[in-house]
Design a protein around this motif. Structure first.
Motif, mmCIF file in Angstrom:
data_model
loop_
_atom_site.group_PDB
_atom_site.id
_atom_site.type_symbol
_atom_site.label_atom_id
_atom_site.label_comp_id
_atom_site.label_asym_id
_atom_site.label_seq_id
_atom_site.Cartn_x
_atom_site.Cartn_y
_atom_site.Cartn_z
ATOM 1 N N ILE A 8 0.860 -1.182 0.000
ATOM 2 C CA ILE A 8 0.000 0.000 0.000
ATOM 3 C C ILE A 8 0.900 1.237 0.000
ATOM 4 C CG2 ILE A 8 -1.615 1.354 1.398
ATOM 5 C CD1 ILE A 8 -2.693 -1.405 2.408
ATOM 6 N N ALA A 9 0.667 2.142 -0.938
ATOM 7 C CA ALA A 9 1.462 3.375 -1.023
ATOM 8 C C ALA A 9 0.729 4.506 -0.314
ATOM 9 C CB ALA A 9 1.707 3.743 -2.487
ATOM 10 N N VAL A 10 1.456 5.205 0.559
ATOM 11 C CA VAL A 10 0.889 6.333 1.310
ATOM 12 C C VAL A 10 1.789 7.552 1.151
ATOM 13 C CG1 VAL A 10 0.428 7.226 3.632
ATOM 14 C CG2 VAL A 10 -0.342 4.935 3.010
ATOM 15 N N PHE A 11 1.183 8.677 0.835
ATOM 16 C CA PHE A 11 1.877 9.952 0.911
ATOM 17 C C PHE A 11 1.337 10.700 2.128
ATOM 18 C CE2 PHE A 11 2.483 9.058 -3.619
ATOM 19 C CZ PHE A 11 3.822 9.385 -3.771
ATOM 20 N N ASP A 12 2.240 11.070 3.016
ATOM 21 C CA ASP A 12 1.905 11.846 4.219
ATOM 22 C C ASP A 12 2.531 13.228 4.037
ATOM 23 O OD1 ASP A 12 1.562 12.964 6.709
ATOM 24 O OD2 ASP A 12 2.630 11.404 7.820
ATOM 25 N N ILE A 13 1.715 14.181 3.617
ATOM 26 C CA ILE A 13 2.218 15.489 3.204
ATOM 27 C C ILE A 13 2.065 16.493 4.342
ATOM 28 C CG2 ILE A 13 2.011 17.342 1.496
ATOM 29 C CD1 ILE A 13 2.963 14.660 0.327
ATOM 30 N N GLY A 14 3.190 16.790 5.019
ATOM 31 C CA GLY A 14 3.196 17.802 6.060
ATOM 32 C C GLY A 14 3.513 19.170 5.495
ATOM 33 N N LYS A 15 3.464 20.175 6.353
ATOM 34 C CA LYS A 15 3.669 21.545 5.876
ATOM 35 C C LYS A 15 5.073 21.730 5.308
ATOM 36 C CE LYS A 15 1.482 25.477 5.464
ATOM 37 N NZ LYS A 15 0.751 25.668 4.224
ATOM 38 N N SER A 16 6.073 21.107 5.923
ATOM 39 C CA SER A 16 7.443 21.165 5.394
ATOM 40 C C SER A 16 7.898 19.806 4.885
ATOM 41 C CB SER A 16 8.411 21.665 6.469
ATOM 42 O OG SER A 16 8.112 22.992 6.830
ATOM 43 N N ASN A 17 7.795 18.782 5.737
ATOM 44 C CA ASN A 17 8.282 17.445 5.361
ATOM 45 C C ASN A 17 7.202 16.642 4.648
ATOM 46 O OD1 ASN A 17 10.882 17.738 6.421
ATOM 47 N ND2 ASN A 17 10.113 17.360 8.486
ATOM 48 N N LYS A 18 7.593 16.062 3.527
ATOM 49 C CA LYS A 18 6.710 15.223 2.741
ATOM 50 C C LYS A 18 7.231 13.788 2.772
ATOM 51 C CE LYS A 18 5.212 19.309 1.397
ATOM 52 N NZ LYS A 18 5.437 20.480 2.267
ATOM 53 N N LYS A 19 6.377 12.841 3.181
ATOM 54 C CA LYS A 19 6.812 11.443 3.319
ATOM 55 C C LYS A 19 6.130 10.557 2.292
ATOM 56 C CE LYS A 19 7.332 11.558 8.373
ATOM 57 N NZ LYS A 19 6.788 10.965 9.620
ATOM 58 N N PHE A 20 6.880 9.547 1.848
ATOM 59 C CA PHE A 20 6.327 8.461 1.044
ATOM 60 C C PHE A 20 6.594 7.176 1.802
ATOM 61 C CE2 PHE A 20 6.961 5.182 -2.320
ATOM 62 C CZ PHE A 20 5.648 5.119 -2.754
ATOM 63 N N ILE A 21 5.532 6.426 2.090
ATOM 64 C CA ILE A 21 5.651 5.211 2.896
ATOM 65 C C ILE A 21 4.983 4.060 2.167
ATOM 66 C CG2 ILE A 21 5.358 4.224 5.207
ATOM 67 C CD1 ILE A 21 4.477 7.100 6.100
ATOM 68 N N LEU A 22 5.665 2.930 2.127
ATOM 69 C CA LEU A 22 5.038 1.697 1.656
ATOM 70 C C LEU A 22 4.698 0.840 2.871
ATOM 71 C CD1 LEU A 22 7.123 0.536 -1.446
ATOM 72 C CD2 LEU A 22 4.910 1.711 -1.427
ATOM 73 N N LYS A 434 -6.364 -0.071 2.613
ATOM 74 C CA LYS A 434 -6.588 -1.515 2.829
ATOM 75 C C LYS A 434 -8.090 -1.838 2.754
ATOM 76 C CE LYS A 434 -5.902 -5.202 6.274
ATOM 77 N NZ LYS A 434 -5.270 -6.213 5.403
ATOM 78 N N CYS A 435 -8.902 -0.959 3.324
ATOM 79 C CA CYS A 435 -10.348 -1.177 3.274
ATOM 80 C C CYS A 435 -10.860 -1.125 1.832
ATOM 81 C CB CYS A 435 -11.067 -0.127 4.123
ATOM 82 S SG CYS A 435 -10.873 -0.372 5.889
ATOM 83 N N ALA A 436 -10.352 -0.159 1.065
ATOM 84 C CA ALA A 436 -10.755 -0.057 -0.344
ATOM 85 C C ALA A 436 -10.348 -1.310 -1.113
ATOM 86 C CB ALA A 436 -10.125 1.180 -0.972
ATOM 87 N N LEU A 437 -9.194 -1.821 -0.781
ATOM 88 C CA LEU A 437 -8.660 -3.015 -1.446
ATOM 89 C C LEU A 437 -9.514 -4.240 -1.156
ATOM 90 C CD1 LEU A 437 -6.110 -3.786 -3.122
ATOM 91 C CD2 LEU A 437 -4.968 -4.294 -0.944
ATOM 92 N N GLU A 438 -10.002 -4.329 0.073
ATOM 93 C CA GLU A 438 -10.719 -5.533 0.504
ATOM 94 C C GLU A 438 -12.236 -5.370 0.500
ATOM 95 O OE1 GLU A 438 -9.073 -6.540 4.303
ATOM 96 O OE2 GLU A 438 -7.087 -7.024 3.459
ATOM 97 N N GLY A 439 -12.714 -4.157 0.142
ATOM 98 C CA GLY A 439 -14.155 -3.908 0.190
ATOM 99 C C GLY A 439 -14.693 -3.949 1.605
#
Length: 483
Positions: A8-22, A434-439
């Motif tokens: 699952i790919a997640v972008f957590d976009i903060g005001k300064s720091n931008k994260k990409f998490i798998l 995950k919920c979208a993936l599994e309905g």
């Protein structure tokens, strides 16, 4: 590409720091990368650098999709930020909530739509400064840029705009609509008179649940299920509320946000100028909350200590003697008010009182954390009874042992925990994917996340309690609104 496992790919976009998490599909973080992208000035306006953010996000998603099998995508960002579009393209840059607004425009807004108190009692939104309120932001665009306002045919909140720019899917969702915007009437569970009066209700795309599937998007060989995205404070709250835990959650970053789910919508007149607000959670329920710009204040005063004493104070541990000396003397304070129009002491003017910042880095840093803990205590006490509850600290302050120890002492009748797991906001977004993936719905997978978040209890320190409470009383007396 690794076909054996999906992520699952997640972008957590903060005001300064931008994260990409798998995250793995059992919600364990497997890969993390981040960058810093600051605000920019465009045509004299303070703006979020949407172009750079989108470019970075596209490159990270393509990089990951070529190496791993990505199954779903979810984006979480800070609130109070919108994209104004015409024909699917920006008609105005993405203006930052830090942009100042003319006082006269605000006065005209309240004349047209109701007083700050009237709007607070229906929307749970205080009268914030700058453009922290999307309703006022839209009104400001209407007054300052009438031609542009008339051109705008679509408005998206930042999580949805970034989702659209990556995948082409358009949506809206309640956690962003209900994030101190004046747009959501909590008493009616629907659009407010502000939303209707500014045609926001017609300009926002269709509203989805944050865990619904918008469609599939192909990138780098992966067919990715796309979700609408979610406001970051609500993302951090989601893992706890779906497990049914009765907690007070402190999400600490640039803003320290204190959230108490399960409290009824009960706005009070005297909350209006104390930064007590109601978020709307992923299930459409009000969440009584309070906040102040604690991370911003921390960075500001820590930089003063660094520059003055040429040391990094952040590696210091609690020195009980140093703290007790500050408490007993009762002469050193940091006055709130660094950020106008926010926090619980809005008539206070920021200043350093006493000589702690002249004596040593240790005293200055202990005073700073004492100040932040007292301010946190004051914010928490406005939203719930601080007896026999579990308080969970996550984010930047969860790594600050001096702050945590003092706060634990202040919350003497409750238990204080810090999160060891650092990506709770990303986890909340991953739950949606995950919920979208599994309905499924979030509550269906509550048992699966129990092992994802680990917390540690913060012990009560051996400090002088009598002097601590004298200090707290003196602080509140000095800086509360009636003084």
């Amino acid at each position: 590409m690794k076909d054996a496992e999906r992520f699952i790919a997640v972008f957590d976009i903060g005001k300064s720091n931008k994260k990409f998490i798998l995250f793995s599909e059992d919600l364990k973080p497997s890969y993390l990368d981040y960058t810093r992208i600051d605000e920019v000035k465009i045509d004299g306006l303070i703006c979020d650098d949407a172009e750079s953010i989108v470019s970075w996000m596209k490159s990270k998603l393509l990089y990951a999709a070529r190496r791993w099998r990505i199954s779903a995508l979810s984006i979480t960002t800070f609130g109070a930020t919108i994209a104004n579009l015409k024909g699917g393209a920006l008609r105005l840059p993405v203006v930052s909530y830090n942009q100042e607004v003319d006082r006269q425009i605000k006065e005209e807004f309240y004349e047209e739509f109701g007083s700050p108190l009237e709007l607070y009692m229906s929307t749970g939104t205080p009268p914030y400064g700058q453009l922290l309120n999307v309703g006022i932001q839209v009104y400001w665009i209407k007054k300052r840029f009438p031609e542009i306002f008339n051109d705008i045919d679509e408005i998206m909140f930042l999580p949805q705009y970034l989702t659209y720019m990556l995948t082409g899917f358009k949506s809206s969702e309640i956690t962003s609509i209900g994030c101190h915007t004046y747009l959501h009437d909590i008493t009616k569970r629907g659009w407010s008179n502000v939303a209707k009066g500014l045609n926001v209700d017609f300009r926002l795309p269709k509203i989805y649940n944050v865990w619904e599937q918008l469609g599939e998007y192909e990138v780098g060989g992966s067919d990715i299920i796309v979700t609408p995205g979610i406001h970051d404070s609500n993302a951090s709250l989601l893992p706890y509320i779906i497990k049914g835990e009765k907690v007070l959650l402190a999400s600490t970053g640039t803003w320290c946000v204190f959230m108490r789910p399960g409290e009824a919508f009960n706005p009070r007149n005297d909350d209006l100028y104390k930064d007590v607000l109601y978020y709307i959670d992923a299930f459409g329920r009000p969440v009584r909350s309070s906040r102040f710009k604690g991370g911003f204040e921390y960075d500001y005063y820590t930089s003063i200590i660094r520059d003055k004493f040429l040391v990094n104070p952040e590696n210091m541990s609690l020195d009980v003697n140093t703290l007790n000396n500050i408490l007993r003397a009762g002469e050193d304070f940091i006055a709130p008010g660094l950020v106008e129009g926010s926090g619980q002491f809005q008539r206070s003017k920021a200043r350093i009182i006493g000589e702690a910042f002249n004596r040593s880095a240790k005293e200055a840093y202990h005073l700073l954390n004492l100040y932040l803990a007292v301010e946190s205590y004051a914010a928490m006490s406005l939203i719930t009874d601080l007896k026999n509850i579990n308080v969970i600290i996550q984010g930047g302050f969860a790594k600050n042992n001096i702050y945590l120890s003092i706060l634990s002492a202040l919350l003497q009748k409750s238990r204080v925990f810090k999160t060891v797991f650092t990506e709770v906001t990303g986890l909340g977004a991953a739950i949606c994917a995950k919920c979208a993936l599994e309905g499924a719905e979030p509550c269906d997978i509550g048992d699966e996340i129990s092992s994802s978040i680990t917390v540690e209890e913060v012990p009560k320190p051996e400090i002088d309690e009598e002097e601590l409470w004298k200090y707290v009383d003196a602080f509140i007396s000095k800086f509360s609104d009636n003084h």
